[in-house]
Design a protein around this motif. Sequence first.
Motif, short mmCIF file in Angstrom:
data_model
loop_
_atom_site.label_atom_id
_atom_site.label_comp_id
_atom_site.label_asym_id
_atom_site.label_seq_id
_atom_site.Cartn_x
_atom_site.Cartn_y
_atom_site.Cartn_z
N ASN A 41 0.70 -1.19 0.06
CA ASN A 41 -0.11 -0.16 0.14
C ASN A 41 0.76 0.99 -0.17
OD1 ASN A 41 -2.56 -1.30 2.42
ND2 ASN A 41 -2.34 -1.80 0.16
N LEU A 42 1.87 1.22 0.47
CA LEU A 42 2.70 2.65 0.82
C LEU A 42 3.76 2.59 -0.42
CD1 LEU A 42 3.63 2.36 4.86
CD2 LEU A 42 1.87 3.38 3.57
N ASP A 43 4.38 1.75 -1.13
CA ASP A 43 5.22 1.88 -2.04
C ASP A 43 4.74 2.90 -3.15
OD1 ASP A 43 7.25 0.30 -0.99
OD2 ASP A 43 6.55 -1.60 -2.26
N PRO A 44 3.46 2.62 -3.63
CA PRO A 44 3.06 3.87 -4.53
C PRO A 44 3.13 5.40 -4.00
CG PRO A 44 1.60 1.78 -4.49
CD PRO A 44 2.31 1.81 -3.22
N ILE A 45 2.94 5.25 -2.93
CA ILE A 45 2.78 6.56 -2.04
C ILE A 45 4.46 7.27 -2.12
CG2 ILE A 45 2.71 7.95 -0.04
CD1 ILE A 45 0.55 6.17 0.88
N ARG A 46 5.36 6.40 -2.12
CA ARG A 46 6.75 6.62 -1.86
C ARG A 46 6.94 7.19 -3.70
NH1 ARG A 46 7.20 1.82 0.87
NH2 ARG A 46 7.57 2.08 3.05
N VAL A 47 6.69 6.20 -4.48
CA VAL A 47 6.87 6.49 -6.00
C VAL A 47 6.26 7.98 -6.28
CG1 VAL A 47 6.64 5.59 -8.26
CG2 VAL A 47 7.12 4.11 -6.30
N LEU A 48 5.20 8.18 -5.98
CA LEU A 48 4.39 9.47 -6.42
C LEU A 48 5.06 10.63 -5.86
CD1 LEU A 48 0.94 8.40 -6.67
CD2 LEU A 48 2.29 9.16 -8.46
N ARG A 49 5.49 10.40 -4.33
CA ARG A 49 6.23 11.56 -3.71
C ARG A 49 7.68 11.85 -4.34
NH1 ARG A 49 5.28 13.05 1.47
NH2 ARG A 49 7.17 12.89 2.33
N GLN A 50 8.36 10.70 -5.03
CA GLN A 50 9.48 11.14 -5.71
C GLN A 50 9.38 11.84 -6.94
OE1 GLN A 50 11.25 7.12 -6.01
NE2 GLN A 50 11.76 7.18 -3.83
N ARG A 51 8.23 11.44 -7.80
CA ARG A 51 7.85 12.02 -9.03
C ARG A 51 7.22 13.14 -9.00
NH1 ARG A 51 6.02 7.98 -13.90
NH2 ARG A 51 7.93 6.57 -13.92
N ARG A 52 6.35 13.16 -7.91
CA ARG A 52 5.52 14.58 -8.07
C ARG A 52 5.28 15.09 -6.38
NH1 ARG A 52 1.56 15.68 -11.58
NH2 ARG A 52 0.96 17.39 -10.03
N PRO A 53 6.21 15.53 -5.93
CA PRO A 53 6.28 15.81 -4.59
C PRO A 53 5.25 16.84 -3.99
CG PRO A 53 8.24 16.93 -5.54
CD PRO A 53 7.75 15.99 -6.47
N ASP A 54 4.85 17.66 -5.22
CA ASP A 54 3.75 18.70 -4.97
C ASP A 54 2.37 18.16 -5.07
OD1 ASP A 54 4.36 18.20 -7.82
OD2 ASP A 54 3.06 19.67 -8.26
N LEU A 55 2.09 16.74 -5.51
CA LEU A 55 0.76 16.39 -5.68
C LEU A 55 0.20 15.86 -4.29
CD1 LEU A 55 -1.50 15.40 -7.60
CD2 LEU A 55 -0.09 13.33 -8.04
N PRO A 56 -1.05 16.39 -3.97
CA PRO A 56 -1.54 15.77 -2.57
C PRO A 56 -1.83 14.47 -2.57
CG PRO A 56 -2.47 18.02 -3.30
CD PRO A 56 -1.62 17.54 -4.28
N GLN A 57 -1.60 13.37 -1.56
CA GLN A 57 -2.02 12.43 -1.45
C GLN A 57 -2.59 12.13 -0.16
OE1 GLN A 57 0.75 9.25 -3.19
NE2 GLN A 57 2.41 10.78 -3.09
#
Length: 400
Positions: free
Chosen positions: A129-145
Amino acid sequence: MSDLILVVNAGSSSIKFKLYRVAGADPALVLGGGMSGIGTAPALTVKDGSGALVENRRFAPDEVPDASAAQHHVADWLIHHVGDQRVAAVGHRVVHGGPVYAEPVRVDDTVLRRLESFIPLAPLHQLGNLDPIRVLRQRRPDLPQVACFDTAFHRGHPELADRFALPRALHDEGVRRYGFHGLSYESVAGRLREIAPETAAGRVVIAHLGSGASLCALQDGRSQDSTMSFTALDGLPMGTRCGALDPGVVLHLIEHKGMTPAEVGHMLYHESGLLGLSGLSNDVRTLLASDRPEAAMAIDFFCRRVAQAAAALAVTLGGLDAIVFTAGIGENAPEIRRRTVAALGWAGLSLDHAANAASAARIDGPGSRAQVWVVPTDEELMIARHTMRLLGRAAPDATA
């Protein structure tokens, strides 16, 4: 052009996603799909909001060897497909919120560290569950999750439902019954309020039967008790998970069979349940089609345990007004519903067999002392609604 919300529901062997357009108080589905068969027979399948096929691509196993690679393939496909349209936020299903989170939360560094600390409570799910959060934080740190928790729906249980008969200090440290599948139960409870409000206000047991399986007791749409507890191992036997087990068995395996805790954990999570009982498959469809006695026994075992759990939860509720079947098995396996309700015949439950065979919405027979329903679940829609509300994009009662 209106904004989009992406919902990600990630596991160890698959990643599901849905894309919604923010339209008024409720999100509208644009497309949905997923990557399945990670590491074995990877396939990316996507359909639009009307169900028409948009993408059906297969990969070699070494192209998508693990969940991380799958996440990158899915992200690349979505970036290409979305184009210039703005994704306002991403909502994630996170299985365990621990004793800390009782409602969805926007993810930051502190939240992510806390969620990582709950990995031992749900080792089969939380890491994925947490892996996609990490990937997106690297790619798009500005994107609210936004993290939406399967445990949150069960917060507020009466103390009797949340305790183990263990020293109180352990409860204070977080060793307690949490319950899972909360997003599914919240979805079904909301849908039941729409189609049968009087029933939804009463004493209802929802049976979420899929590869993971549990039951939940609801009074007026609020969770009162659940078969899963500290981890997603407890309660019903599942596809590969054991369900309720005498803890002495674990001690025996470690002390007398020489198994390590890791080996025991692997067996309980991956080699037990329907697979362990049958020695054939964890798939109900395969077991129902088989003429092997072990397959028949596994199905009988499963249905008996579902019926026993429903009866136990009726004690919590002080009676039973309705039982609702949902999720992959609950929605699509009439034979499982038939055997389960037959095992509850002593309580006056019966089926309309034609309605059950057709998987109609209401399937109880004439004179049944409790209603029986089949209600599809939609966890992703619940996540999209929670994400919209947390970002102030939906009315407070949008999920009602």
